[in-house]
Design a protein around this motif. Structure first.
Motif, PDB file in Angstrom:
ATOM      1  N   THR A 151       0.829  -1.206   0.000  1.00  0.00           N
ATOM      2  CA  THR A 151       0.000   0.000   0.000  1.00  0.00           C
ATOM      3  C   THR A 151       0.865   1.258   0.000  1.00  0.00           C
ATOM      4  O   THR A 151       0.577   2.213  -0.730  1.00  0.00           O
ATOM      5  N   LEU A 152       1.914   1.255   0.808  1.00  0.00           N
ATOM      6  CA  LEU A 152       2.812   2.415   0.835  1.00  0.00           C
ATOM      7  C   LEU A 152       3.499   2.618  -0.509  1.00  0.00           C
ATOM      8  O   LEU A 152       3.632   3.749  -0.980  1.00  0.00           O
ATOM      9  N   ALA A 153       3.915   1.526  -1.137  1.00  0.00           N
ATOM     10  CA  ALA A 153       4.588   1.636  -2.433  1.00  0.00           C
ATOM     11  C   ALA A 153       3.634   2.171  -3.502  1.00  0.00           C
ATOM     12  O   ALA A 153       4.021   3.015  -4.319  1.00  0.00           O
ATOM     13  N   LYS A 154       2.391   1.692  -3.486  1.00  0.00           N
ATOM     14  CA  LYS A 154       1.416   2.192  -4.463  1.00  0.00           C
ATOM     15  C   LYS A 154       1.116   3.673  -4.234  1.00  0.00           C
ATOM     16  O   LYS A 154       0.990   4.448  -5.190  1.00  0.00           O
ATOM     17  N   GLY A 155       1.001   4.069  -2.974  1.00  0.00           N
ATOM     18  CA  GLY A 155       0.753   5.471  -2.668  1.00  0.00           C
ATOM     19  C   GLY A 155       1.914   6.352  -3.095  1.00  0.00           C
ATOM     20  O   GLY A 155       1.715   7.424  -3.659  1.00  0.00           O
ATOM     21  N   LEU A 156       3.123   5.896  -2.838  1.00  0.00           N
ATOM     22  CA  LEU A 156       4.306   6.652  -3.243  1.00  0.00           C
ATOM     23  C   LEU A 156       4.396   6.765  -4.763  1.00  0.00           C
ATOM     24  O   LEU A 156       4.699   7.833  -5.295  1.00  0.00           O
ATOM     25  N   ALA A 157       4.094   5.673  -5.457  1.00  0.00           N
ATOM     26  CA  ALA A 157       4.115   5.706  -6.917  1.00  0.00           C
ATOM     27  C   ALA A 157       3.071   6.676  -7.456  1.00  0.00           C
ATOM     28  O   ALA A 157       3.328   7.415  -8.418  1.00  0.00           O
ATOM     29  N   ALA A 158       1.896   6.706  -6.832  1.00  0.00           N
ATOM     30  CA  ALA A 158       0.850   7.630  -7.272  1.00  0.00           C
ATOM     31  C   ALA A 158       1.278   9.078  -7.029  1.00  0.00           C
ATOM     32  O   ALA A 158       1.092   9.944  -7.893  1.00  0.00           O
ATOM     33  N   ILE A 159       1.866   9.351  -5.872  1.00  0.00           N
ATOM     34  CA  ILE A 159       2.302  10.713  -5.564  1.00  0.00           C
ATOM     35  C   ILE A 159       3.398  11.166  -6.520  1.00  0.00           C
ATOM     36  O   ILE A 159       3.361  12.285  -7.041  1.00  0.00           O
TER      37      ILE A 159
END
Length: 55
Positions: free
Chosen positions: A22-30
């Motif tokens: 989840t953190l990796a997906k959020g970081l990629a989106a940001i």
């Protein structure tokens, strides 16, 4: 006892992998949204600079 230990280990590893995913997906989106915004701002500034010039 061994079954409970394995169950606990599986739940712990599953929760950690889900959290990191989840953190990796959020970081990629940001990073993606920020990159698109930066690129569009850069293009807008370049376009604004060209309008005023007479080459």
């Amino acid at each position: 006892m061994a079954i409970l230990s394995q169950l606990f280990w599986g739940v712990t590893v599953g929760a950690l992998s889900a959290a990191f995913s989840t953190l990796a997906k959020g970081l990629a989106a940001i990073v993606g949204i920020g990159g698109v915004g930066w690129y569009s701002l850069k293009r807008r500034r370049e376009r604004r600079g060209r309008i005023g010039r007479k080459d």
